[in-house]
Structures are given as C-alpha cells and as structure tokens.
Design a protein around this motif. Structure first.
Motif, PDB file in Angstrom:
ATOM      1  N   GLN A 105      -7.981   1.932   7.042  1.00  0.00           N
ATOM      2  CA  GLN A 105      -7.861   3.383   7.122  1.00  0.00           C
ATOM      3  C   GLN A 105      -8.052   3.903   8.545  1.00  0.00           C
ATOM      4  O   GLN A 105      -8.097   5.105   8.766  1.00  0.00           O
ATOM      5  N   SER A 155      -3.856   6.404  -6.185  1.00  0.00           N
ATOM      6  CA  SER A 155      -4.812   6.935  -5.214  1.00  0.00           C
ATOM      7  C   SER A 155      -5.023   5.942  -4.076  1.00  0.00           C
ATOM      8  O   SER A 155      -4.771   4.735  -4.228  1.00  0.00           O
ATOM      9  N   GLU A 156      -5.483   6.444  -2.928  1.00  0.00           N
ATOM     10  CA  GLU A 156      -5.745   5.569  -1.794  1.00  0.00           C
ATOM     11  C   GLU A 156      -6.793   4.520  -2.147  1.00  0.00           C
ATOM     12  O   GLU A 156      -6.646   3.345  -1.789  1.00  0.00           O
ATOM     13  N   TYR A 189       0.832  -1.207   0.000  1.00  0.00           N
ATOM     14  CA  TYR A 189       0.000   0.000   0.000  1.00  0.00           C
ATOM     15  C   TYR A 189       0.866   1.256   0.000  1.00  0.00           C
ATOM     16  O   TYR A 189       0.632   2.196  -0.774  1.00  0.00           O
ATOM     17  N   ARG A 241      -6.193   0.436  -2.213  1.00  0.00           N
ATOM     18  CA  ARG A 241      -7.004  -0.499  -1.419  1.00  0.00           C
ATOM     19  C   ARG A 241      -7.657  -1.538  -2.311  1.00  0.00           C
ATOM     20  O   ARG A 241      -7.764  -2.712  -1.946  1.00  0.00           O
ATOM     21  N   LEU A 256       1.102   4.284  -2.869  1.00  0.00           N
ATOM     22  CA  LEU A 256       0.818   5.695  -2.577  1.00  0.00           C
ATOM     23  C   LEU A 256       2.008   6.581  -2.914  1.00  0.00           C
ATOM     24  O   LEU A 256       1.841   7.677  -3.480  1.00  0.00           O
TER      25      LEU A 256
END
Length: 421
Positions: free
Chosen positions: A147, A99-100, A90, A104, A94
């Motif tokens: 998150q 993008s987040e 992850y 995910r 990033l």
C-alpha cells in the motif's frame, strides 16, 4: 479467508495480455538451462560458477554462454513477473468490487500456498525450488510495501540496491586481499573446501530418502537467502508493484521509451557483469580458486539488471506481437499469434505447471537415486537435455491450449485460493 468475501474468481483467458505470458514461457527455457547443470554429479565443480571444471572445448563454450546469459538472471526475471502478477490480481479484485483488505488477504493466502508448494517440490524432487523464496518475499513485501506510495517503492528499491552494491564492492576488496594468500596455505584450502557446491550432493545420493533430507536442508537455507538476504527478489517485487500500477506490460505501447532504455542498459550490464567469471571458468583468467567467490556477489548484483532488461525486452516483443494481431482474438493462441509465439504463451499461461513438470522430467532421470544419467552427461549434452525438457513442456502446454484445459498445478492453486468458482 472465506472465498465468499470475493466478488470475482481467477483471471479469464480473454483478460490476458501477451507480454507477461511470452516472458514467462521463454523464461522457463532459461530456468531449465540454469538448473540442469546441478544434476552433473560425480565430478569436480567450479565453486564460483557451479559448472564442471573439466570438459571438452564444446563443453567450455556451453558453460561460457550459460554463465554469461543465464546464471543468476532467470530468478530475478521470474521474481518481477511474480510481483507483477500479484498487482494484476489485486487490481482485478478491486475493479470487481472486492475490498482492499480482502484483496490483500487473497494475495497473502496465495503467497502462503506458494511457500507450501515450494516445500513439497523441494522434498520430492528439486532442492533449488524458487517458489518458496517468492512466497516468503511476497508475504513480506505485501505486508510492508503493497500500500506504499510510488515514491516509497522506488526509494526503497534504491536503498536495497545501494546496500547490495556496497556489499559487492566490499566483497571485491576482500577477494583481492584473499588472493594474496598462497594457494597451498591451509586457510586457502579451507576457503575452497567451504565453497564447494552442495547442490550436487543431493543429486549424487543413491538413497531417495537421504536425498529428501539433503534437499530440504538446502531449500530451507536457500529460501531465506534468495527470498530475503540476497535483496534481489525484494527489489524486483518493489519495482513490479510500481510497474503493475501503471500496467506497463499490459500496455507496453504507452511505455516504449522506458522499455527500450531498460532493455538496453539492463541487458548490457547483465551480460558484461558475468564476463570475468565466464573467462575465468574457461581458463582465460587466473583468479585463484580461494578468491573466485567474488564472482558470486558480482553475478547477483548484475543479475538484477540483466533480469530487468529481459523483462523489458519481452515487453517490447509483446508490443510487436499485439500490433500484428488482426481482428478479434481467437480463444486459441496458436491461431491468434502463430504457432511459435502462441506455443510460448501457452507455456507462460501454465508457468507453475511447466516449472514443476521440469523437475518431474529431470530428477528421476538425472539423479543417482533414479536412472543416474547426470553422471554420464557433460555440459553441452546437458544443455541439449534442458532444451528437450522445455520442448516437452511446450508440447504439453500446446496440447492443453488446443483442448481448452488449464495447467493442473494452476487448477490446484486456484481451487485452494478461490474454492469452487
């Protein structure tokens, strides 16, 4: 998810730190040692320890050591490394501009694929597959907690740990009352019958097709139980997310006091917890068979600490290894870190391939539908067989490292996740 949403592909060799790969590589030896006793079919097994009740003095020593050091300690360690790897993936995405939400989705795609890999692995070879449990737990934990704030991750780890501790205490009380039932009572005999291990049934099947049904039945229940109900895997993933954000295994030198405390406390609890079970198995304690099930929840709870302690220990070893490095790292780990440490890391870099390869080397040789060697081996000879299997995976990984090849299972998984990159 479309692969065009990603700004980078999988991790490159130069980005890897030694501690996680060192831990994964050595952990696979422990996994081989933990799994192979289930291939000892055709004999009476201890329902509380999943080891044969008979055997020589050497067999009892082997069982004692495996119960103390290995049983129910390897899968928590692997779960932590799995969760830590998710956070590494992850963070890399990033930092490269993904993008987040896209990162995910990539994680969830990977978890779905691991669940599918686990299903195929169980159907073909090994009922005790853990890939499905990690994939299932990963799906839930990424959805619910990925998150979340650091405090939330730690609070929920304590909550789940508290539930597991309460369940263990209640189980201990229940086992004490169960022990008061006479051994010849029909209820006591029924409890012993229900506790009889089923994993060896698949290995004892002479029909391969029948063994597939047995394996998938066991795997379906085991995946949900190990991935969710037993709580250890979710707890490990939560802690791994927290640790991954701090890059504790990539930069262990910055977290030495924490790693030392966790290693000492975790390993101490992890080794003392199974001591009653090990003593009972070798005949040094007289716990009635119908009450011996209490050892299993105790092993689960203390195995959480043991697995965490092992992770911390390899973090410390990874720090020592990094300190010994001089000059620019070579592309070949065997040159950079020496033959032994480099070989173990080579296995860790190909942990998925090495894990699946263990089943390829074990099931056709040991199961009744194959050569049936599991019926002829004992605890100590099976331990030697497990070490040999791991050594063969090391040789394969070293050959791949020398020739610059990735593990075939890693290549397949990456191709399914990223497409052609």
């Amino acid at each position: 998810m479309s692969t065009t949403a990603l700004t980078r592909g999988p991790v490159q060799a130069a980005e890897r730190s030694p501690a996680p790969d060192l831990a994964r590589g050595f952990m696979l030896l422990l996994i081989a040692i933990a799994n192979t006793p289930y291939y000892l079919w055709g004999r009476e097994m201890n329902p509380a320890a999943s080891h044969p009740v008979d055997g020589s003095a050497v067999d009892k020593v082997a069982d004692f050591l495996i119960i103390m050091l290995v049983d129910l300690r390897t899968y928590p360690m692997f779960a932590f490394l799995f969760g830590y790897g998710m956070m590494q993936l992850y963070n890399r995405q990033l930092s490269s501009g993904t993008s987040e939400a896209g990162a995910r989705r990539l994680l969830q795609k990977r978890n779905w694929l691991l669940l599918a890999f686990g299903f195929v692995h169980a159907a073909l070879l090994w009922m005790g597959d853990v890939l499905g449990a990690y994939g299932l737990a990963g799906l839930l934990m990424v959805w619910l907690f990925f998150q979340a704030k650091d405090r939330t991750l730690l609070v929920w780890t304590w909550v789940l740990g508290g539930l597991l501790a309460v369940a263990t205490v209640l189980a201990t009380i229940g086992a004490w009352f169960t022990a008061q039932i006479p051994a010849d009572d029909p209820l006591a005999r029924s409890i012993v019958a229900d506790l009889a291990p089923t994993t060896t049934d698949s290995a004892a099947q002479t029909s391969y097709l029948a063994s597939v049904v047995d394996r998938l039945s066991y795997w379906s229940l085991g995946t949900f139980a190990q991935g969710v109900l037993m709580l250890v895997v979710p707890m490990m993933l939560l802690l791994a997310f927290w640790a991954g954000r701090r890059r504790i295994l990539e930069n262990p030198g910055e977290h030495l006091p924490l790693l030392r405390r966790v290693a000492v406390v975790g390993i101490t609890i992890g080794w003392l917890g199974p001591l009653p079970s090990a003593l009972d198995h070798v005949g040094a304690m007289g716990v009635p068979d119908h009450a011996a099930w209490v050892f299993y929840p105790v092993q689960i709870l203390t195995g959480f600490f043991g697995g965490l302690g092992y992770v911390a220990l390899f973090g410390l070893l990874g720090h020592r290894l990094a300190q010994r490095r001089t000059g620019a790292p070579s592309r070949n780990l065997l040159v950079t870190d020496g033959p032994f440490a480099g070989a173990v890391q080579a296995v860790g870099k190909r942990s998925l391939t090495s894990y699946l390869l263990q089943s390829v080397l074990c099931a056709p040789v040991l199961a009744a539908w194959g050569l049936g060697l599991g019926e002829r081996l004992s605890s100590w000879s099976m331990l030697l067989f497990a070490v040999l299997v791991w050594a063969l995976t090391v040789a394969f990984a070293v050959w791949q490292e020398r020739t610059g090849r990735r593990g075939p299972a890693e290549v397949a998984l990456r191709r399914l996740i990223y497409g052609r990159t």
